[in-house]
Structure formats: C-alpha cells, structure tokens
Design an enzyme around this catalytic site. Structure first.
Site, short mmCIF file in Angstrom:
data_model
loop_
_atom_site.label_atom_id
_atom_site.label_comp_id
_atom_site.label_asym_id
_atom_site.label_seq_id
_atom_site.Cartn_x
_atom_site.Cartn_y
_atom_site.Cartn_z
N ARG A 164 0.86 -1.18 0.00
CA ARG A 164 0.00 0.00 0.00
C ARG A 164 0.90 1.23 0.00
O ARG A 164 1.78 1.37 0.85
CB ARG A 164 -0.86 -0.02 1.26
CG ARG A 164 -2.21 0.72 1.21
CD ARG A 164 -2.12 2.15 1.12
NE ARG A 164 -3.45 2.79 1.28
CZ ARG A 164 -3.63 4.05 1.08
NH1 ARG A 164 -2.63 4.82 0.70
NH2 ARG A 164 -4.81 4.59 1.25
N ASP A 169 -3.71 8.87 -0.90
CA ASP A 169 -5.02 8.23 -1.04
C ASP A 169 -5.51 8.52 -2.45
O ASP A 169 -5.50 9.68 -2.89
CB ASP A 169 -6.00 8.81 -0.02
CG ASP A 169 -6.90 7.75 0.58
OD1 ASP A 169 -6.86 6.61 0.09
OD2 ASP A 169 -7.64 8.07 1.54
N GLU A 172 -11.43 5.95 -5.21
CA GLU A 172 -11.85 4.57 -5.00
C GLU A 172 -12.60 4.01 -6.19
O GLU A 172 -13.48 4.66 -6.77
CB GLU A 172 -12.74 4.48 -3.76
CG GLU A 172 -12.04 4.83 -2.46
CD GLU A 172 -11.08 3.75 -2.02
OE1 GLU A 172 -11.43 2.55 -2.13
OE2 GLU A 172 -9.97 4.10 -1.56
N ARG A 212 -1.60 -5.64 4.57
CA ARG A 212 -0.80 -5.01 3.53
C ARG A 212 0.41 -4.34 4.17
O ARG A 212 0.39 -3.95 5.35
CB ARG A 212 -1.63 -3.98 2.77
CG ARG A 212 -2.84 -4.54 2.06
CD ARG A 212 -3.64 -3.44 1.37
NE ARG A 212 -4.10 -2.42 2.30
CZ ARG A 212 -4.90 -1.41 1.95
NH1 ARG A 212 -5.33 -1.31 0.71
NH2 ARG A 212 -5.28 -0.52 2.85
#
Length: 297
Positions: A164, A169, A172, A212
């Site tokens: 990750r 970010d 999505e 992760r």
C-alpha cells in the site's frame, strides 16, 4: 605294525632309520620350527610397526590440528560460513507474502532503521496499492538470469506481497456495491502504466489491518530515482492521506513535500483537478459509505 613312513608327523621306529637319515630328519624339523618362529616374529614386528605408525600418525595429525595457523584458518572458515548463512537469512531470503515478513520489517519498536523490499510489480489492484514479487538483491541475486519471476496467476497465488503506497489516497473504484469515485479509473490506469512489470524498492513503515505493507515506493526512471507516491500527487491522481489513525510518510520533511505536490497539482489543474472544482476526497468518500462497512484505505 609300524606307522607309514609318509606320515612324518609321527615318530618312526628308530630301528628303521639310519643315523644319517635321523640327523637329516631332525635338521629339517629344526629348520621348519625356525622358519615358523621367524614368520611369527616378523608378523609380531609388522603389527608392532603398524601400531607405532598409527600412533605416530595420530600424533602428527593432533600436532597439525593444534598448530596456531590451523586453528586460525578453521576459525576464519567457520566465521565465514556462519556469516554467509546469517546474510542469506537476513538479506537474501525471499518472502512470499506480507504475513511472512519478520517483525523487524513491520514493527517500528523492533527496527533499528527502515527496512526495504526489492521486487517485481506483478499487478496493480486499486490506484494506491499493488502486488510485489519479492526478488532479493535483484540482478545480483540472479533474478531474470537464472531465477525467473512467475507470470501466470496460479504460480503467483499466495506468492506476492500486497503493498500500500504510504502517505497518499487515490480515488476509489467500485467496491461492495458502492459506485466508483470520479477519476478512479484514470488514477488506476496511471499507476498501472507507471508500475506494472517494473522493479521497485519499497521502504517499509508498518503493516495495516488488511495484511498489507505500507511503504514508500521508489522506481528508477532513466537515471533518476522517483518516489511513486510523490509523482502520483504531482500528476493529480491522488491526495495526501488523511486519517484519524495517522499515516506514515517517512518523516515530516517528506510529508510536507507531499502536501506541496498536491497543492501544485491543484493550482496547475492536473489530473482530477483539471476542472478546477472541489472534488470529494477519497477519505470523504469512504466516510460517507462507512455505515455499510469500512472500505480499505
């Protein structure tokens, strides 16, 4: 009846032998006994010599083994073998999954310094994570020469580390019945084209709740080493990670560079900022759908 003369082991009648024959017979018997005695003595001498030689050999071997030069060479060889074994266990061992990594990689309390993983990107899942096939030492470890990275899905199953990207970010994709976020497809395409099939180095910060590895990832582009998360922020396809639990950036300086990169992308209207409108951040999107189950960050 006298014994046959052909059986010399039994005494004959003295009357049947002449004096000369008796002397010759006695002489032959004496020679036979002498020969047997000499043979026995020779055998005993040979055995004694063998025992002496064996003892001498053991003594020479013991003496050679206790020589300072021999002891030093043995100590050097032993130390070298043990060091190579420790090197292989610590740096050359291949870890198939994130859960196989030792705690010295993923727990800050057990690390003296940030540990890194080098490997081959096999696939990109969402726009902020990917799968890595660990190839310790890369070309020096003969990967791509004598050792091959699997290509088919079956061979890669349970054989890759889920990475990750730290500090960012991305929009999505559609998950669990939720609609895809705006620009999620473009962000995924950007990361896939940037990483898939490439060799990267991941500096591990921690493990998250989804098994992760959270890491700052670097890739060589020409003669320059690029921070993948930073480049994605500059391209306008990610935001700086926001979470109540915090995020790993590898230091305050790098965190500030990430924030500056995001602001620059907004000003220059790159990627998802090209329309100049205020967009819903990935964190806001996940918070909105949290009631239906928390999505992966």
């Amino acid at each position: 009846m006298p014994w046959p003369f052909s059986w010399p082991s039994y005494p004959q009648d003295a009357s049947s032998l002449t004096t000369s024959e008796a002397i010759n017979s006695a002489r032959q018997q004496a020679q036979t006994i002498q020969a047997q005695a000499q043979e026995t003595a020779t055998s005993i001498k040979d055995k004694a010599s063998a025992v002496t030689n064996d003892a001498s050999t053991r003594s020479r071997l013991f003496h050679s083994f206790t020589q300072p030069s021999t002891l030093i060479s043995t100590a050097i060889l032993t130390t070298t073998v043990l060091s190579l074994f420790a090197l292989q266990r610590r740096y050359l061992r291949r870890y198939p999954t994130a859960t196989s990594l030792p705690q010295t990689y993923i727990l800050p309390s057990t690390r003296r310094f940030t540990r890194s993983i080098f490997g081959h990107v096999t696939s990109v899942g969402d726009a902020d994570n990917f799968r890595l096939f660990h190839t310790p030492f890369g070309r020096l470890g003969l990967w791509g020469i004598l050792r091959k990275v699997p290509e088919d899905t079956k061979a890669l199953k349970n054989n890759t580390i889920h990475i990750r990207l730290a500090g960012i970010d991305a929009p999505e994709l559609a998950h669990f019945g939720r609609p895809a976020q705006l620009y999620s497809k473009e962000a995924l395409e950007w990361l896939t084209s940037y990483l898939r099939g490439r060799r990267v180095r991941c500096y591990v910060h921690k493990a998250d709740q989804y098994s992760r590895v959270v890491a700052t990832v670097y890739i060589w582009k020409g003669l320059l080493r690029r921070d993948v998360g930073l480049q994605m922020l500059r391209a306008g396809f990610a935001t700086v990670y926001e979470s109540k639990s915090g995020a790993e950036f590898g230091g305050k300086e790098l965190e500030q560079r990430y924030k500056d990169a995001e602001e620059m992308a907004k000003r220059r209207r790159r990627g998802m900022w090209k329309d100049g409108e205020k967009l819903e951040s990935p964190r806001e999107y996940k918070n909105k759908y949290r009631e239906g189950g928390e999505g992966k960050g």
